[in-house]
Structures are given as structure tokens and as C-alpha cells.
Design a protein around this motif. Structure first.
Motif, PDB file in Angstrom:
ATOM      1  N   ILE A 100      39.839  27.815  44.232  1.00 49.29           N
ATOM      2  CA  ILE A 100      39.433  27.791  45.606  1.00 49.29           C
ATOM      3  C   ILE A 100      38.728  29.390  44.757  1.00 49.29           C
ATOM      4  O   ILE A 100      38.759  30.272  43.679  1.00 49.29           O
ATOM      5  N   ASP A 101      37.290  29.770  45.262  1.00 50.41           N
ATOM      6  CA  ASP A 101      36.405  30.773  45.054  1.00 50.41           C
ATOM      7  C   ASP A 101      36.647  31.506  46.089  1.00 50.41           C
ATOM      8  O   ASP A 101      36.222  31.093  46.697  1.00 50.41           O
ATOM      9  N   PHE A 102      37.728  32.603  45.359  1.00 49.07           N
ATOM     10  CA  PHE A 102      38.333  33.098  46.708  1.00 49.07           C
ATOM     11  C   PHE A 102      37.509  34.903  46.526  1.00 49.07           C
ATOM     12  O   PHE A 102      37.592  35.339  45.561  1.00 49.07           O
ATOM     13  N   ASN A 103      37.059  35.679  48.217  1.00 50.98           N
ATOM     14  CA  ASN A 103      36.090  36.925  47.647  1.00 50.98           C
ATOM     15  C   ASN A 103      37.155  38.058  47.704  1.00 50.98           C
ATOM     16  O   ASN A 103      36.927  38.900  48.245  1.00 50.98           O
ATOM     17  N   ILE A 104      38.234  37.926  47.825  1.00 51.03           N
ATOM     18  CA  ILE A 104      39.247  38.289  47.635  1.00 51.03           C
ATOM     19  C   ILE A 104      40.189  38.579  46.719  1.00 51.03           C
ATOM     20  O   ILE A 104      40.823  38.601  46.884  1.00 51.03           O
ATOM     21  N   PRO A 105      40.629  40.013  46.370  1.00 48.75           N
ATOM     22  CA  PRO A 105      41.166  40.146  45.211  1.00 48.75           C
ATOM     23  C   PRO A 105      42.709  39.986  45.612  1.00 48.75           C
ATOM     24  O   PRO A 105      41.870  40.982  46.478  1.00 48.75           O
ATOM     25  N   ILE A 106      44.073  38.936  45.073  1.00 45.50           N
ATOM     26  CA  ILE A 106      44.495  39.069  45.056  1.00 45.50           C
ATOM     27  C   ILE A 106      45.364  40.560  44.011  1.00 45.50           C
ATOM     28  O   ILE A 106      45.772  39.590  43.041  1.00 45.50           O
TER      29      ILE A 106
END
Length: 116
Positions: A100-106
Motif C-alpha cells: 500500500i502507498d500509505f500517506n501516513i507515517p506509522i
């Protein structure tokens, strides 16, 4: 009469400000989306489960605006504080491992206000 009209306009403006589109995500949604990821994030599982990846995808689809991403980030940080044994490397690799290209750093240390 003039005072009533002005009061009504102020109330309408306040309601519009409070109901800003895109600020619909809440910590309950974030927590339920990421709950299946806890075994992976804490080192119990070598890879994220399909339920975990589904949750990350769901969260990604919910957080479409900057305000939503920042709110989700704040929720992630709050949730992460309840699990002190979360592995930073597992957290940062989660989106990639789920494809997934996730825009929120975990991450526990992300400055959520810097997210666009």
C-alpha cells in the motif's frame, strides 16, 4: 430583527467551521483498522496478516484529506503509546509489506502536523 439575522449568520458560520469536510475520521476507526496489526507490530508475527493489510487499506481510503491524515496520525500515536513494545522497523515497513502507498507515517515520533 437585524440582530437576529446577524446572530443566525454567526451560528451558520460556526456550524460550517465545525463541520469541515474531510474531518470525519475518528480514533475508533483508526484503532479498529489497525488492531489486527498488533501481533506483527509487536514482533509476534513475522509478516502482517491479511486482516491487518485490509485494515491498513481501509484506513488509507478513509484518510483522503490532509486533516484526515493528521487526525489519523494523532490517533496512531495515541494507540502506539498503549503498546510500548511496538517495533519501529515493523511499523515503518507495514505499508510496504501490505503493498500500500500509505500517506501516513506509522511511527511513535512522527510530527503529525507536518503531514500533507
Amino acid at each position: 430583527m437585524k440582530g437576529a439575522v446577524i446572530s443566525m449568520l454567526v451560528v451558520v458560520a460556526m456550524v460550517q467551521y465545525m463541520a469541515t469536510p474531510g474531518e470525519a475520521i475518528d480514533c475508533g476507526q483508526v484503532s479498529s483498522s489497525l488492531a489486527p496489526c498488533i501481533p506483527f507490530l509487536t514482533g509476534g508475527d513475522a509478516s502482517p496478516s491479511s486482516g491487518c493489510c485490509s485494515g491498513v487499506k481501509n484506513l488509507n481510503s478513509l484518510a483522503q484529506t490532509t486533516a484526515d491524515r493528521r487526525a489519523a496520525c494523532d490517533c496512531i500515536k495515541t494507540a502506539a503509546a498503549r503498546y510500548p513494545n511496538i517495533k519501529d522497523d515493523a511499523a515503518s515497513s507495514l505499508p510496504q509489506k501490505c503493498g500500500i502507498d500509505f500517506n501516513i507515517p506509522i511511527s511513535k515520533s512522527t510530527d503529525c502536523q507536518s503531514i500533507n
